[in-house]
Design a protein around this motif. Sequence first.
Motif, mmCIF file in Angstrom:
data_model
loop_
_atom_site.group_PDB
_atom_site.id
_atom_site.type_symbol
_atom_site.label_atom_id
_atom_site.label_comp_id
_atom_site.label_asym_id
_atom_site.label_seq_id
_atom_site.Cartn_x
_atom_site.Cartn_y
_atom_site.Cartn_z
ATOM 1 N N LEU A 94 -35.794 40.871 33.268
ATOM 2 C CA LEU A 94 -36.317 39.429 32.801
ATOM 3 C C LEU A 94 -35.986 39.429 31.370
ATOM 4 N N ASN A 96 -32.889 40.202 30.151
ATOM 5 C CA ASN A 96 -31.578 40.205 30.343
ATOM 6 C C ASN A 96 -30.881 41.508 29.630
ATOM 7 N N TYR A 141 -22.392 41.202 35.682
ATOM 8 C CA TYR A 141 -23.279 41.038 34.320
ATOM 9 C C TYR A 141 -22.818 42.384 33.378
ATOM 10 N N THR A 168 -22.968 37.009 32.094
ATOM 11 C CA THR A 168 -23.514 36.270 33.098
ATOM 12 C C THR A 168 -22.706 35.855 34.000
ATOM 13 N N ASP A 331 -32.150 30.909 24.681
ATOM 14 C CA ASP A 331 -31.116 31.116 25.798
ATOM 15 C C ASP A 331 -30.717 29.818 26.105
ATOM 16 N N ARG A 334 -32.894 27.903 28.620
ATOM 17 C CA ARG A 334 -33.425 28.377 29.946
ATOM 18 C C ARG A 334 -34.592 29.576 29.703
ATOM 19 N N THR A 335 -35.229 29.693 28.378
ATOM 20 C CA THR A 335 -36.363 30.553 28.824
ATOM 21 C C THR A 335 -37.493 29.830 27.899
ATOM 22 N N ALA A 405 -38.201 32.250 32.766
ATOM 23 C CA ALA A 405 -36.998 31.768 32.581
ATOM 24 C C ALA A 405 -36.309 31.349 33.995
ATOM 25 N N GLU A 407 -33.439 32.092 35.795
ATOM 26 C CA GLU A 407 -32.433 33.287 35.710
ATOM 27 C C GLU A 407 -31.142 33.202 36.733
#
Length: 589
Positions: A94, A96, A141, A168, A331, A334-335, A405, A407
């Motif tokens: 979570l 990253n 990743y 990513t 992010d 995105r979070t 998030a 993800e």
Amino acid sequence: MTASRRYRALLIGNASFPRDPHGLPELHGPAADLKELRQALTDERTGLFASDILDLLDYEVQELRKALYEFFVKSAERDDVLLLYYSGHGKLDLLNKLHLCAHDSETDSLPVTALRYKEDVESLIDESPATTTVTVLDCCYSGAFRGGDLIVNATGRGKCVISSSSATELVPDSTGEDGPSPFTDAFIQGLRLAEAGVPFTVRQLYDHIFQVQAGSGNAMPQLHFSGEGDIAIAGAPSSPPSTLPAPPPPIPFRQRCRGFVRRHWRSLSVASLAAGAALSALLVVLPDDPTPGGDRGVHAVAEAKEDGRPTVFEAARTECAPSEESVRVGDHGRTLTVDRAFAEEDPGIDGDKLNCIFEAIDLPDSVESRMWNTNGYSGQQEAEFNGLSVSWSYSSDVGFDMTVADERPEVGRCLPYDPEAVGDGLSVIDCGDPRAFWEITAQSYEIDAEVDDDGGLLDHQAAYDLCGVRYGAPYFGELWTNWQYVYSSGAVDSMYCTRALGDPDPGSDARTPYIPGDGACFDDGESWWTVDCGSSEAVYEVVGTVELDEAGELSDAEAAEEATCGGDFYWEVTDIEGRTAAILCGSEL
């Protein structure tokens, strides 16, 4: 080959994951990766690693942790050159953080069943007596080994990491049962370029891998290096210095990804020509023939950030807690993080604002109920909903902390025909959605590019770097490729490299997104659709094409001389820099 310093390698591969076969599907490549890499590293003429190589296939995490400690710390010496290679599944948690999966790994308990890169690998490299280490990661990743921040100028003895992708991106497995993965195959072929007695360096190896991957359409490799001097990896060893090198000066990390191209599909070169080329097609009529229509122009799509709508997390913060420091969006939208709600000291937001956030992100009642029933003994809690993941905890002194998030990786998902800017990026949809038209093949929020007053890129190199050279020249008969980007204040915030799915034009079933090739038909519209020759929309038929050896600016006379493919008319097809790269010849139906 005998070296003046020890070259040692630890090769780790994990192909099967019996405890989590659904979350970690079996891989074909790792066994072949280890076998063929060992052969290249121990080559009679150019190999520097002699027989000092340990390869571990399908070992459990505790066995791997012990082997890593032995390799980097217990048996290492100052002048050793240590190579660590990993092939298998890479997963992010979570936060990253990168995890390298082992034979007994489970995706719902990565910290205890997988190698945590920072804690289990990087910390041992830092502790190692050896002053020269090279780490190669072939997994999804893999660029997240340092949070995705990378530099690309490897010029020294020190610590070096080559990853098969950005932080990513996904990377492909081997396409066969007994061959290496595309990245490792490029790695092996690079080692075989070495000549006996001539140092072949990490930088040379990386440059080879980068060039191979750039032309393949796969994820682009990344390189991070800190040190000085030069690291030989094959051919002939570099001599160790008599004294330890001075610490390198601080270097600002910078990510190098595949450049994403701006969308330019309104021209023959476009669609397939590469997404991003400011492609234009100039229609030229042969002498004494009628002119069939106007010139085809370029439709370049670049979304200004100011025109886009906020992400769901940005909208939630603006609506519910616009001035609260304890509520943050990161992010690139995105979070969403909430800190210290209901804390005894220095509390964050209250219950009304928290309920507002729950409603704004459409939190299910079942998850909300679990949150309100969390106490100091519950520990860290997790849940998933609507494609999002959420984790939370509560204690009386710290209060309620929550992180939500998105993800879902953007690479591999899709965009509609006309994408919409959302936050710093584009609104991404699932490829099964009826609106899906473009598949995202690469994406980055770390693009060093600027735009002019009209939103056009000042330098297209970022697009070339991200999407590869195939996005800069026409390929007749192939699907459209394309790039798009979001910008603000003169700078690019994000770029997307895309390829058409092949579905028909949303406005006409007779048109499909392929650059017309020999024998295909097309219309007189702005875009280079391939049109069903039996359709009433078809106007011209391609009778031949000519791809120039070198793109350049052509005079009318020079273009006419190159148009040797027949037909009544010809079109000049230009590349991303406006140079004629090909000629298309056609006749009116």
